[in-house]
Motif scaffolding. Sequence first.
Motif, PDB file in Angstrom:
ATOM      1  N   ASP A 190     -11.200  -5.000   3.699  1.00  0.00           N
ATOM      2  CA  ASP A 190     -10.265  -4.241   2.875  1.00  0.00           C
ATOM      3  C   ASP A 190      -8.889  -4.923   2.967  1.00  0.00           C
ATOM      4  OD1 ASP A 190      -8.005  -2.128   2.691  1.00  0.00           O
ATOM      5  OD2 ASP A 190      -9.714  -1.073   1.829  1.00  0.00           O
TER       6      ASP A 190
ATOM      7  N   LYS B  38     -10.134   5.716   6.720  1.00  0.00           N
ATOM      8  CA  LYS B  38     -11.067   4.971   5.871  1.00  0.00           C
ATOM      9  C   LYS B  38     -12.411   4.625   6.509  1.00  0.00           C
ATOM     10  CE  LYS B  38      -8.116   2.608   2.501  1.00  0.00           C
ATOM     11  NZ  LYS B  38      -7.844   1.287   1.865  1.00  0.00           N
TER      12      LYS B  38
ATOM     13  N   LYS C 132      -4.356  -7.136   6.401  1.00  0.00           N
ATOM     14  CA  LYS C 132      -2.939  -7.375   6.662  1.00  0.00           C
ATOM     15  C   LYS C 132      -2.565  -7.078   8.116  1.00  0.00           C
ATOM     16  CE  LYS C 132      -1.339  -6.384   1.935  1.00  0.00           C
ATOM     17  NZ  LYS C 132      -0.559  -5.445   1.090  1.00  0.00           N
ATOM     18  N   CYS C 133      -3.403  -6.297   8.781  1.00  0.00           N
ATOM     19  CA  CYS C 133      -3.114  -5.907  10.164  1.00  0.00           C
ATOM     20  C   CYS C 133      -3.581  -6.945  11.180  1.00  0.00           C
ATOM     21  CB  CYS C 133      -3.796  -4.574  10.485  1.00  0.00           C
ATOM     22  SG  CYS C 133      -3.260  -3.181   9.468  1.00  0.00           S
TER      23      CYS C 133
ATOM     24  N   GLU D  57      -5.824  -3.939   2.780  1.00  0.00           N
ATOM     25  CA  GLU D  57      -4.864  -3.268   3.663  1.00  0.00           C
ATOM     26  C   GLU D  57      -5.187  -3.528   5.123  1.00  0.00           C
ATOM     27  OE1 GLU D  57      -2.741   0.696   2.670  1.00  0.00           O
ATOM     28  OE2 GLU D  57      -4.792   0.907   1.947  1.00  0.00           O
TER      29      GLU D  57
ATOM     30  N   LEU E  19      -5.567   3.478   9.367  1.00  0.00           N
ATOM     31  CA  LEU E  19      -6.628   3.065   8.446  1.00  0.00           C
ATOM     32  C   LEU E  19      -8.008   3.363   9.026  1.00  0.00           C
ATOM     33  CD1 LEU E  19      -5.110  -0.329   7.280  1.00  0.00           C
ATOM     34  CD2 LEU E  19      -5.406   1.720   5.867  1.00  0.00           C
TER      35      LEU E  19
ATOM     36  N   LYS F 123      -0.500   1.222  12.080  1.00  0.00           N
ATOM     37  CA  LYS F 123      -1.043   1.173  10.729  1.00  0.00           C
ATOM     38  C   LYS F 123      -2.555   0.987  10.762  1.00  0.00           C
ATOM     39  CE  LYS F 123      -1.153   0.739   6.224  1.00  0.00           C
ATOM     40  NZ  LYS F 123      -0.929   1.896   5.323  1.00  0.00           N
TER      41      LYS F 123
END
Length: 259
Positions: free
Chosen positions: A221, A164, A226-227, A223, A160, A156
């Motif tokens: 960011d 991004k 969360k990683c 998202e 990203l 994931k």
Amino acid sequence: IFFREVDSMSLHIVAFLTLFFALTHSRLLVQVEFDIAEREESQGQSVSQILTSFISDPNLLWMRYLNTMLDGASPRTPSRVAFLEFEGPKQWMAFEQNQKGPTHVLFDIFWLHWRRTPWMTDPASPEAKPITERETGKEGYLWTVKFSVKPDMANKFAQLVRTKLKDMVATLSQVEGFLGRSAYVDAKFQSSYSNYVIYEFANLAALFDALYISDDIFEVDPEVMKCFSSYGASFYQPPYEKGGNILLGISQRKDKEEL
């Protein structure tokens, strides 16, 4: 099927060799966290003399040091941070050998409670092309972040980065006051963090706008965050004395003057 497996294996080998070649040809950054002693001279030696010896060493590309504003990445908060960059591990080791005496005095007498951490430049990081020109030799304000990625979120996070990061760096490069972004990976000396990213701005207003208002920084960011399995950010500001400037190594400058 056999040929598909061979092709797949070949692609993995090529990818590995490409990454290995890039890492072995990456520059090395040494981050030094420390507190300063009350005295600036001792037994006929001074910090200025030692740093002059450092930047006169042909293996050092540049160095800089700043005051700590806030630190969320270390168990304790050092009052200062310094960065020294080299072409690679070989040049760093040669520097350490050449500067063994001055380094011993610096860390025994003047820079206290120190911690040195080496990082290698990240070959996969997109290049920032800021429109704001840096004043010659002048430092800005730094926002830095150290992090590691959860193993089960690695794919994931990679997605990203692909979708991004490049666009966000390009957008940030058009912001007035943004001076640069540098990304590093662990140089096999610690396991707390796998990545280190440094953002630099000409002033605090530009830094806080990118971080808290326009949301131009990839690492904050939602998202992306969360990683992370670990995460720590810091603010650094240039001191007002001459030490706040970027000090170029002798191989990078024309003049041979002392500090």
